[in-house]
Every structure is written in structure tokens, then in C-alpha cells.
Write an enzyme that holds these catalytic residues in place. Structure first.
Site, PDB file in Angstrom:
ATOM      1  N   HIS A  81      -1.319  -0.663  -5.455  1.00  0.00           N
ATOM      2  CA  HIS A  81      -2.308   0.356  -5.835  1.00  0.00           C
ATOM      3  C   HIS A  81      -2.305   1.470  -4.780  1.00  0.00           C
ATOM      4  O   HIS A  81      -2.138   1.218  -3.595  1.00  0.00           O
ATOM      5  CB  HIS A  81      -3.700  -0.286  -5.938  1.00  0.00           C
ATOM      6  CG  HIS A  81      -4.688   0.622  -6.604  1.00  0.00           C
ATOM      7  ND1 HIS A  81      -5.294   1.667  -5.942  1.00  0.00           N
ATOM      8  CD2 HIS A  81      -5.145   0.661  -7.880  1.00  0.00           C
ATOM      9  CE1 HIS A  81      -6.083   2.310  -6.791  1.00  0.00           C
ATOM     10  NE2 HIS A  81      -6.017   1.715  -7.967  1.00  0.00           N
TER      11      HIS A  81
ATOM     12  N   GLU B  86      -0.575   5.620 -12.267  1.00  0.00           N
ATOM     13  CA  GLU B  86      -1.877   6.123 -11.839  1.00  0.00           C
ATOM     14  C   GLU B  86      -1.677   7.319 -10.901  1.00  0.00           C
ATOM     15  O   GLU B  86      -1.475   7.127  -9.692  1.00  0.00           O
ATOM     16  CB  GLU B  86      -2.649   5.035 -11.091  1.00  0.00           C
ATOM     17  CG  GLU B  86      -2.940   3.801 -11.908  1.00  0.00           C
ATOM     18  CD  GLU B  86      -4.160   3.053 -11.381  1.00  0.00           C
ATOM     19  OE1 GLU B  86      -5.072   2.819 -12.170  1.00  0.00           O
ATOM     20  OE2 GLU B  86      -4.204   2.725 -10.181  1.00  0.00           O
TER      21      GLU B  86
ATOM     22  N   GLU C 225      -4.606   3.017  -3.449  1.00  0.00           N
ATOM     23  CA  GLU C 225      -5.592   2.845  -2.368  1.00  0.00           C
ATOM     24  C   GLU C 225      -5.050   1.913  -1.291  1.00  0.00           C
ATOM     25  O   GLU C 225      -5.333   2.079  -0.110  1.00  0.00           O
ATOM     26  CB  GLU C 225      -6.926   2.339  -2.950  1.00  0.00           C
ATOM     27  CG  GLU C 225      -7.631   3.466  -3.710  1.00  0.00           C
ATOM     28  CD  GLU C 225      -8.548   3.019  -4.825  1.00  0.00           C
ATOM     29  OE1 GLU C 225      -8.871   1.815  -4.913  1.00  0.00           O
ATOM     30  OE2 GLU C 225      -8.927   3.881  -5.647  1.00  0.00           O
TER      31      GLU C 225
ATOM     32  N   LYS D 229     -12.181  -3.060  -7.858  1.00  0.00           N
ATOM     33  CA  LYS D 229     -12.104  -2.607  -6.458  1.00  0.00           C
ATOM     34  C   LYS D 229     -13.126  -3.392  -5.619  1.00  0.00           C
ATOM     35  O   LYS D 229     -13.303  -4.576  -5.861  1.00  0.00           O
ATOM     36  CB  LYS D 229     -12.291  -1.093  -6.396  1.00  0.00           C
ATOM     37  CG  LYS D 229     -11.334  -0.384  -7.379  1.00  0.00           C
ATOM     38  CD  LYS D 229     -11.251   1.082  -7.222  1.00  0.00           C
ATOM     39  CE  LYS D 229     -10.253   1.634  -8.244  1.00  0.00           C
ATOM     40  NZ  LYS D 229      -9.993   3.059  -8.103  1.00  0.00           N
TER      41      LYS D 229
ATOM     42  N   SER E 251      -9.472   7.828 -14.068  1.00  0.00           N
ATOM     43  CA  SER E 251     -10.611   8.434 -14.785  1.00  0.00           C
ATOM     44  C   SER E 251     -10.589   8.156 -16.284  1.00  0.00           C
ATOM     45  O   SER E 251     -10.992   9.002 -17.087  1.00  0.00           O
ATOM     46  CB  SER E 251     -10.691   9.942 -14.510  1.00  0.00           C
ATOM     47  OG  SER E 251     -10.923  10.171 -13.131  1.00  0.00           O
TER      48      SER E 251
HETATM   49  P1  13P Z   1     -10.940   5.175 -11.941  1.00  0.00           P
HETATM   50  O1  13P Z   1     -10.878   4.665 -13.347  1.00  0.00           O
HETATM   51  O2  13P Z   1     -12.261   4.933 -11.274  1.00  0.00           O
HETATM   52  O3  13P Z   1     -10.447   6.574 -11.818  1.00  0.00           O
HETATM   53  O4  13P Z   1      -9.899   4.259 -11.095  1.00  0.00           O
HETATM   54  C1  13P Z   1      -8.618   4.101 -11.575  1.00  0.00           C
HETATM   55  C2  13P Z   1      -7.941   3.064 -10.774  1.00  0.00           C
HETATM   56  O5  13P Z   1      -7.669   3.248  -9.605  1.00  0.00           O
HETATM   57  C3  13P Z   1      -7.631   1.788 -11.430  1.00  0.00           C
HETATM   58  O6  13P Z   1      -6.786   1.021 -10.649  1.00  0.00           O
END
Ligand code: 13P
Length: 253
Positions: free
Chosen positions: A95, A167, A97, A11, A213
Site C-alpha cells: 500500500h 491506487e 501508505e 487502516k 476516494s
Molecule cells: P480512501 O478510500 O479513503 O481514499 O482510501 C483508499 C485506500 O487507500 C484503500 O487502500
């Protein structure tokens, strides 16, 4: 047998020098592993150095996003042409996000998936439901829509190079991973969709990962599921020691 995949999504973390330090520590620890595909996805800024640092290693490099045009007046964007010229092998597409904070639609995700394929970059295609959608009982409906629209027009020869990451949005960065059974069930549903819409062979061969996670304590339970081929990892991929632990566990699986 599908090889487990451990993909790090850094990220918007790690400066260029921090990224290079990480590689320096992780490469010697993982270099001899043949039982796991390791993919590091740093920010765009670190890609050029990391291409060099990872040369002659088995660790692959991925970008976190791309634009669908080859080149042009698109201030701030990075194209698959530029990524492929640099030597980037993978790209995370869709993704949650990007979908959530930047308004990416299924149709734009679809353009990005196809653009990646057209420059021989393998997309890590991300899908997943929100907490509201899960509570409403429409998880599979949402996943099916994301698959149908995000992979629209992708032909089977490209689909063979697909990696899919399930995810669930509510599990990302929250410390609340999906239960192994929930993850397994949705991933089995995704694999069935690939079977029905591409081919049994593609469904058998492509990696389908879980993300949300994942950490050294829960990874092995996830990998123990026949359906789950590995993980796309955010937070726990940022520290060398926890990343090495996870790659080692996957290699020994
Ligand atoms: P985390 O492992 O921090 O929950 O993030 C997962 C993720 O968004 C991977 O693309």
C-alpha cells in the site's frame, strides 16, 4: 466473467469491539449475496475475533500488511505463517501508505508478495503513481516498474491468485477520485502487462481493482467499466450503511 470485489481497508481505524459491531450489522445484510467477493481488512488486533465472527459466511478476511519471514526475532512484525494459521485469506501488500510512511521498497514488497503466496494467502498487490509522477507524464512507467519489481520471480500458478489494486496516491483520502477514464486506462495497461508477462488466461481471470476516494456515489460508474473489477475502499468502508450500499451495488452489477 470476473466477480466484482469490494475490499475494505480500515487502516488504523476501529477498535476490536467496533470491528465486531460492524460485522454484526453487515453480515446479515450481505450474507445472501453471491455476485460479489467481500473482503474486510481490519487492524491486526481485530483479526482473531473476526475470523470467528465471519466463520460460515462468505465474507473474507484480509490483513493490511505482513513480514516476509516465517518466524524469528522480529519485534513487532506479523508473518504469513501466523496469519495463515489464524485463517486469514488475503493480505494487502505494498500500500502506498506503507511505501510512503514506512519506506517500503519494491524489493521488500516483492518479498512480501512471495511470502504471502508461500503460505497460501492471496496478496492484494497495491500500485499507483504520485501526483508529481502523473503530472510529469510517467504514470505508466511507474506502474510498469512497480509491476516488474513487485512481482519479480512470481510464477504463473501463484499469479493466478493475485488481486491487483491500482491506487493513485493523489486520489487516496483526498475526496478526489481518478476519473473513470483515467482509472480504466491504467487498469487496462496493468491487465495488458499481466497478459504479456504471465498469460492471457491469468489476465482474463484476476481481479484488478481501483482505489482512491471510492464511495457509494462513484462506485457504479467505476464498475460499469469492463476493465475495473471492483474497489479497495478506505474512508467510505468504515460506515456500515455506506459499505452495505456499495456491496449491494456491486452484487447487482
Ligand atoms: P480512501 O478510500 O479513503 O481514499 O482510501 C483508499 C485506500 O487507500 C484503500 O487502500
Amino acid at each position: 466473467m470476473r466477480k466484482p470485489v469490494i475490499a475494505a481497508n480500515w487502516k488504523m481505524y476501529k477498535t476490536v469491539s467496533e470491528s465486531r459491531e460492524f460485522v454484526k450489522k453487515v453480515v446479515p445484510a450481505c450474507e445472501s449475496f453471491t455476485g460479489v467477493e467481500v473482503i474486510l481488512c481490519p487492524t491486526f488486533l481485530s483479526l482473531a475475533n473476526m475470523v470467528e465472527d465471519l466463520k460460515n459466511t462468505s465474507i473474507k478476511l484480509g490483513a493490511q500488511d505482513l513480514f516476509w519471514e516465517k518466524e524469528g526475532a522480529y519485534t513487532g512484525e506479523v508473518s504469513p505463517y501466523l496469519l495463515s494459521d489464524l485463517g486469514v485469506s488475503y493480505v494487502i501488500v505494498g500500500h502506498s501508505e506503507r511505501r510512503g510512511y514506512f519506506g517500503e521498497t519494491d524489493s521488500q514488497v516483492n518479498d512480501k508478495v512471495k511470502a504471502a503466496f508461500s503460505f497460501n494467502i492471496k496478496p492484494i498487490f497495491c500500485i499507483g503513481e504520485s501526483l508529481e509522477q502523473r503530472e510529469e507524464g510517467i504514470t505508466k512507467k511507474v506502474i510498469e516498474r512497480q509491476l516488474e519489481q513487485g512481482l519479480l520471480g512470481v510464477d504463473s500458478s501463484s499469479a493466478a491468485d493475485l488481486t491487483i489494486a491500482y491506487e493513485p496516491i493523489w486520489a487516496i483520502g483526498t475526496g478526489r477520485s481518478a476519473s473513470v477514464e483515467d482509472a480504466r486506462e491504467v487498469i487496462a495497461f496493468i491487465r495488458q502487462w499481466v497478459f504479456d508477462n504471465f498469460s492471457p488466461e491469468i489476465a482474463q481471470n484476476i481481479p484488478i481493482l481501483y482505489g482512491g476516494s471510492v464511495n457509494p456515489d462513484n462506485l457504479e460508474d467505476l464498475l460499469a467499466q469492463e476493465e475495473i473489477d471492483g474497489a479497495l475502499i478506505g474512508g467510505a468502508s468504515l460506515k456500515e450503511d455506506s459499505f452495505i450500499k456499495m456491496v449491494t451495488a456491486a452484487n447487482n452489477f
